[in-house]
Scaffold this motif. Structure first.
Motif, PDB file in Angstrom:
ATOM      1  N   GLN A 115       0.810  -1.221   0.000  1.00 42.17           N
ATOM      2  CA  GLN A 115       0.000   0.000   0.000  1.00 42.17           C
ATOM      3  C   GLN A 115       0.842   1.269   0.000  1.00 42.17           C
ATOM      4  OE1 GLN A 115      -3.267  -0.638  -0.676  1.00 42.17           O
ATOM      5  NE2 GLN A 115      -2.302  -2.656  -0.658  1.00 42.17           N
ATOM      6  N   TYR A 158       0.510   3.530  -3.018  1.00 37.21           N
ATOM      7  CA  TYR A 158      -0.687   4.370  -3.047  1.00 37.21           C
ATOM      8  C   TYR A 158      -0.516   5.589  -2.135  1.00 37.21           C
ATOM      9  CZ  TYR A 158      -3.003   0.502  -5.399  1.00 37.21           C
ATOM     10  OH  TYR A 158      -3.350  -0.485  -6.277  1.00 37.21           O
ATOM     11  N   ILE A 173      -6.112   2.990  -0.851  1.00 31.53           N
ATOM     12  CA  ILE A 173      -5.801   2.127   0.296  1.00 31.53           C
ATOM     13  C   ILE A 173      -7.089   1.699   0.990  1.00 31.53           C
ATOM     14  CG2 ILE A 173      -4.641   1.988   2.538  1.00 31.53           C
ATOM     15  CD1 ILE A 173      -2.554   3.977   1.380  1.00 31.53           C
TER      16      ILE A 173
END
Length: 109
Positions: free
Chosen positions: A27, A30, A70
């Motif tokens: 993540q 992102y 996310i």
């Protein structure tokens, strides 16, 4: 400067610890793409417990993050990786030390 933030505690289902850890690491890409996210951390608290901590300059940044990639990804994997539903806590930042913020506020002398 950061004024608001979020913290999320995540407990992996038995046998899903490594998968959750890998998901959280992925993540970062992102988070790096979110201009309104000043700080973002994925952390491991113990063998099965993880967390996300992030900070924003304002409510607009926090809201954009909650509507971002996310959050969408967490919603997709939550039922397969997490032992409990997500618990997202909002907070206000009272004081912070960030890279490049080495000035001492007048209130501290």
């Amino acid at each position: 400067m950061v004024n608001v933030g979020l913290q999320v505690r995540l407990e992996a289902k038995p046998g899903k610890e490594k998968e959750l850890e890998e998901f959280l690491r992925a993540q970062l890409a992102y988070a790096l793409g979110e201009p309104g996210t000043t700080a973002w951390f994925a952390v491991k608290l113990d063998a099965k417990t993880f967390g996300i901590f992030d900070a924003f300059p304002d409510e607009n940044g926090r809201h954009a993050h909650l509507e971002g990639e996310i959050a969408k990804a967490l919603g997709t994997v939550a039922s397969s990786l997490l032992a409990h539903p997500l618990a997202i806590e909002k907070f206000e930042v009272l004081a912070a030390k960030l890279p490049g913020s080495g000035e001492v506020p007048d209130s501290l002398g």
